[in-house]
Design a protein around this motif. Structure first.
Motif, PDB file in Angstrom:
ATOM      1  N   ASN A  16       0.811  -1.217   0.000  1.00 50.30           N
ATOM      2  CA  ASN A  16       0.000   0.000   0.000  1.00 50.30           C
ATOM      3  C   ASN A  16       0.839   1.259   0.000  1.00 50.30           C
ATOM      4  O   ASN A  16       0.412   2.289  -0.513  1.00 50.30           O
ATOM      5  CB  ASN A  16      -0.953  -0.032   1.202  1.00 50.30           C
ATOM      6  N   LYS A  17       2.018   1.184   0.555  1.00 49.91           N
ATOM      7  CA  LYS A  17       2.941   2.321   0.459  1.00 49.91           C
ATOM      8  C   LYS A  17       3.251   2.593  -1.003  1.00 49.91           C
ATOM      9  O   LYS A  17       3.259   3.733  -1.458  1.00 49.91           O
ATOM     10  CB  LYS A  17       4.212   2.025   1.246  1.00 49.91           C
ATOM     11  N   ARG A  18       3.511   1.508  -1.760  1.00 51.41           N
ATOM     12  CA  ARG A  18       3.798   1.674  -3.181  1.00 51.41           C
ATOM     13  C   ARG A  18       2.585   2.190  -3.929  1.00 51.41           C
ATOM     14  O   ARG A  18       2.698   3.018  -4.829  1.00 51.41           O
ATOM     15  CB  ARG A  18       4.270   0.350  -3.783  1.00 51.41           C
ATOM     16  N   GLU A  19       1.394   1.681  -3.565  1.00 54.75           N
ATOM     17  CA  GLU A  19       0.193   2.121  -4.263  1.00 54.75           C
ATOM     18  C   GLU A  19      -0.083   3.594  -4.036  1.00 54.75           C
ATOM     19  O   GLU A  19      -0.464   4.322  -4.944  1.00 54.75           O
ATOM     20  CB  GLU A  19      -1.015   1.288  -3.806  1.00 54.75           C
ATOM     21  N   ARG A  20       0.117   4.063  -2.797  1.00 57.11           N
ATOM     22  CA  ARG A  20      -0.142   5.468  -2.512  1.00 57.11           C
ATOM     23  C   ARG A  20       0.887   6.348  -3.201  1.00 57.11           C
ATOM     24  O   ARG A  20       0.594   7.434  -3.689  1.00 57.11           O
ATOM     25  CB  ARG A  20      -0.131   5.710  -0.997  1.00 57.11           C
ATOM     26  N   ARG A  21       2.090   5.861  -3.214  1.00 55.27           N
ATOM     27  CA  ARG A  21       3.144   6.658  -3.829  1.00 55.27           C
ATOM     28  C   ARG A  21       3.114   6.564  -5.350  1.00 55.27           C
ATOM     29  O   ARG A  21       3.448   7.500  -6.058  1.00 55.27           O
ATOM     30  CB  ARG A  21       4.500   6.170  -3.311  1.00 55.27           C
ATOM     31  N   LYS A  22       2.726   5.372  -5.839  1.00 59.30           N
ATOM     32  CA  LYS A  22       2.667   5.036  -7.261  1.00 59.30           C
ATOM     33  C   LYS A  22       4.054   5.033  -7.883  1.00 59.30           C
ATOM     34  O   LYS A  22       4.677   3.993  -7.980  1.00 59.30           O
ATOM     35  CB  LYS A  22       1.702   5.949  -8.009  1.00 59.30           C
ATOM     36  N   GLU A  23       4.548   6.157  -8.295  1.00 58.69           N
ATOM     37  CA  GLU A  23       5.845   6.190  -8.958  1.00 58.69           C
ATOM     38  C   GLU A  23       6.715   7.273  -8.339  1.00 58.69           C
ATOM     39  O   GLU A  23       6.230   8.349  -8.032  1.00 58.69           O
ATOM     40  CB  GLU A  23       5.687   6.453 -10.449  1.00 58.69           C
ATOM     41  N   ALA A  24       7.986   6.971  -8.183  1.00 66.30           N
ATOM     42  CA  ALA A  24       8.912   7.989  -7.697  1.00 66.30           C
ATOM     43  C   ALA A  24       9.112   9.040  -8.771  1.00 66.30           C
ATOM     44  O   ALA A  24       9.091   8.749  -9.958  1.00 66.30           O
ATOM     45  CB  ALA A  24      10.251   7.358  -7.340  1.00 66.30           C
ATOM     46  N   ARG A  25       9.285  10.256  -8.369  1.00 67.59           N
ATOM     47  CA  ARG A  25       9.624  11.296  -9.334  1.00 67.59           C
ATOM     48  C   ARG A  25      11.001  11.009  -9.902  1.00 67.59           C
ATOM     49  O   ARG A  25      11.859  10.439  -9.218  1.00 67.59           O
ATOM     50  CB  ARG A  25       9.616  12.661  -8.658  1.00 67.59           C
ATOM     51  N   PRO A  26      11.256  11.419 -11.152  1.00 70.71           N
ATOM     52  CA  PRO A  26      12.593  11.196 -11.723  1.00 70.71           C
ATOM     53  C   PRO A  26      13.695  11.768 -10.843  1.00 70.71           C
ATOM     54  O   PRO A  26      14.784  11.180 -10.755  1.00 70.71           O
ATOM     55  CB  PRO A  26      12.512  11.916 -13.075  1.00 70.71           C
ATOM     56  N   GLY A  27      13.429  12.886 -10.182  1.00 72.84           N
ATOM     57  CA  GLY A  27      14.441  13.486  -9.331  1.00 72.84           C
ATOM     58  C   GLY A  27      14.895  12.564  -8.211  1.00 72.84           C
ATOM     59  O   GLY A  27      16.073  12.552  -7.837  1.00 72.84           O
ATOM     60  N   GLU A  28      13.969  11.784  -7.657  1.00 71.91           N
ATOM     61  CA  GLU A  28      14.338  10.857  -6.591  1.00 71.91           C
ATOM     62  C   GLU A  28      15.211   9.731  -7.123  1.00 71.91           C
ATOM     63  O   GLU A  28      16.141   9.276  -6.457  1.00 71.91           O
ATOM     64  CB  GLU A  28      13.072  10.287  -5.955  1.00 71.91           C
ATOM     65  N   LEU A  29      14.907   9.285  -8.336  1.00 65.19           N
ATOM     66  CA  LEU A  29      15.724   8.253  -8.966  1.00 65.19           C
ATOM     67  C   LEU A  29      17.126   8.779  -9.271  1.00 65.19           C
ATOM     68  O   LEU A  29      18.123   8.077  -9.073  1.00 65.19           O
ATOM     69  CB  LEU A  29      15.052   7.770 -10.246  1.00 65.19           C
ATOM     70  N   TYR A  64      11.471   5.396 -16.827  1.00 66.56           N
ATOM     71  CA  TYR A  64      12.093   6.717 -16.964  1.00 66.56           C
ATOM     72  C   TYR A  64      13.417   6.648 -17.716  1.00 66.56           C
ATOM     73  O   TYR A  64      13.727   7.524 -18.529  1.00 66.56           O
ATOM     74  CB  TYR A  64      12.337   7.324 -15.586  1.00 66.56           C
ATOM     75  N   PHE A  65      14.206   5.630 -17.414  1.00 63.93           N
ATOM     76  CA  PHE A  65      15.554   5.539 -17.974  1.00 63.93           C
ATOM     77  C   PHE A  65      15.743   4.127 -18.520  1.00 63.93           C
ATOM     78  O   PHE A  65      15.846   3.173 -17.746  1.00 63.93           O
ATOM     79  CB  PHE A  65      16.597   5.844 -16.894  1.00 63.93           C
ATOM     80  N   PRO A  66      15.798   3.966 -19.838  1.00 63.31           N
ATOM     81  CA  PRO A  66      15.780   2.631 -20.442  1.00 63.31           C
ATOM     82  C   PRO A  66      17.020   1.791 -20.190  1.00 63.31           C
ATOM     83  O   PRO A  66      17.011   0.593 -20.466  1.00 63.31           O
ATOM     84  CB  PRO A  66      15.611   2.926 -21.940  1.00 63.31           C
ATOM     85  N   SER A  67      18.096   2.383 -19.694  1.00 70.83           N
ATOM     86  CA  SER A  67      19.307   1.622 -19.408  1.00 70.83           C
ATOM     87  C   SER A  67      20.098   2.315 -18.312  1.00 70.83           C
ATOM     88  O   SER A  67      19.846   3.490 -17.995  1.00 70.83           O
ATOM     89  CB  SER A  67      20.180   1.495 -20.663  1.00 70.83           C
ATOM     90  N   LYS A  68      21.056   1.610 -17.747  1.00 71.42           N
ATOM     91  CA  LYS A  68      21.911   2.218 -16.721  1.00 71.42           C
ATOM     92  C   LYS A  68      22.736   3.339 -17.323  1.00 71.42           C
ATOM     93  O   LYS A  68      23.009   4.348 -16.661  1.00 71.42           O
ATOM     94  CB  LYS A  68      22.803   1.155 -16.083  1.00 71.42           C
ATOM     95  N   GLU A  69      23.134   3.182 -18.588  1.00 68.97           N
ATOM     96  CA  GLU A  69      23.905   4.227 -19.260  1.00 68.97           C
ATOM     97  C   GLU A  69      23.093   5.510 -19.396  1.00 68.97           C
ATOM     98  O   GLU A  69      23.604   6.617 -19.167  1.00 68.97           O
ATOM     99  CB  GLU A  69      24.371   3.731 -20.637  1.00 68.97           C
ATOM    100  N   GLU A  70      21.827   5.371 -19.780  1.00 70.15           N
ATOM    101  CA  GLU A  70      20.968   6.551 -19.904  1.00 70.15           C
ATOM    102  C   GLU A  70      20.711   7.189 -18.547  1.00 70.15           C
ATOM    103  O   GLU A  70      20.595   8.410 -18.428  1.00 70.15           O
ATOM    104  CB  GLU A  70      19.649   6.180 -20.586  1.00 70.15           C
ATOM    105  N   LEU A  71      20.625   6.375 -17.530  1.00 75.64           N
ATOM    106  CA  LEU A  71      20.466   6.894 -16.172  1.00 75.64           C
ATOM    107  C   LEU A  71      21.685   7.720 -15.780  1.00 75.64           C
ATOM    108  O   LEU A  71      21.563   8.822 -15.229  1.00 75.64           O
ATOM    109  CB  LEU A  71      20.266   5.738 -15.194  1.00 75.64           C
ATOM    110  N   PHE A  72      22.879   7.206 -16.078  1.00 75.85           N
ATOM    111  CA  PHE A  72      24.097   7.941 -15.749  1.00 75.85           C
ATOM    112  C   PHE A  72      24.147   9.272 -16.495  1.00 75.85           C
ATOM    113  O   PHE A  72      24.501  10.306 -15.917  1.00 75.85           O
ATOM    114  CB  PHE A  72      25.333   7.106 -16.086  1.00 75.85           C
ATOM    115  N   LYS A  73      23.791   9.256 -17.774  1.00 79.49           N
ATOM    116  CA  LYS A  73      23.788  10.494 -18.549  1.00 79.49           C
ATOM    117  C   LYS A  73      22.830  11.512 -17.944  1.00 79.49           C
ATOM    118  O   LYS A  73      23.128  12.715 -17.878  1.00 79.49           O
ATOM    119  CB  LYS A  73      23.398  10.205 -20.005  1.00 79.49           C
TER     120      LYS A  73
END
Length: 225
Positions: A16-29, A64-73
């Motif tokens: 339920n924590k996940r349901e209430r939160r749904k998705e993390a903002r990209p900034g948190e990731l 949000y980020f299709p790969s670890k490389e894109e996440l790093f960028k």
């Protein structure tokens, strides 16, 4: 609170924590990724670790980020390259001498980047860039080249105003960059660059380095008749 909500929260708290939160903002990731990349390095960081630290699933991360490389960028863009618009605007608006501009540049770099977690990205690229040439080229294009271009503008400003001697600008910029690189290595390498008995005050260190650079760049006094 409705009884059904109470029962659900009591027996399935994580779901339920996940349901209430749904998705993390990209900034948190991005924040979670920055922490892990700097602490563990790029190769050792796993996508599921980033997702777990942000409190979401691995699948959500890849939305949000299709790969670890894109996440790093994205981390590099968020913390470093995305700030050059702001820094170039400050260059345009600066009204003081070029010497004061260079002092300001080095001081503000420490306050906004060097003293923060983001400075670890440079150390990461120095240590792992050879193993990830695509990321190294991205870093060069998005961080190194804009940074060098801004420093060239500062030094050329000093030359054009008669404050600085006509030097080889492309090489002079490294006199400014070198003490910054040293501080980042010092900060993220267990201070192994010093003798262990003395401490470096980053602000004082950069102030001294700025004066040393400015002394070398200064236009020499005109010779007498």
């Amino acid at each position: 609170m409705p009884a059904s909500r109470f029962i659900s929260d009591k027996f399935f708290p994580e779901r339920n924590k996940r349901e209430r939160r749904k998705e993390a903002r990209p900034g948190e990731l991005l924040e979670a990724a920055l922490d892990l990349f700097v602490d563990k390095g790029f190769a050792a960081t796993r996508a599921e670790e980033v997702a777990a630290r942000a409190g979401v699933s691995k699948g959500t991360l890849f939305l949000y980020f299709p790969s670890k490389e894109e996440l790093f960028k994205a981390v590099v863009t968020e913390n470093l390259s995305g700030r050059f618009t702001e820094w170039n605007a400050e260059f345009e608006a600066f009204e003081g001498s070029t010497s004061d501009m260079l002092r300001y540049c080095m001081r503000i770099w420490w306050e906004r980047v060097g003293s923060t977690k983001a400075s670890g990205l440079t150390k990461l690229m120095l240590s792992e860039g050879r193993n990830f040439p695509e990321l190294a080229e991205f870093y060069r294009q998005e961080v190194v080249r804009p940074g060098h271009a801004l420093l060239r503008r500062i030094i050329r400003r000093g030359i054009d105003s008669g404050e600085f001697a006509p030097v080889d600008v492309d090489h002079a910029i490294y006199a400014v960059i070198a003490p910054m690189i040293f501080l980042m290595l010092w900060k993220h390498s267990a201070m192994i660059c010093v003798d262990g008995e003395s401490e470096i005050d980053p602000e004082k260190y950069l102030a001294i380095q700025a004066e040393t650079v400015l002394h070398g760049l200064a236009m020499p006094p005109k010779a007498g008749p």
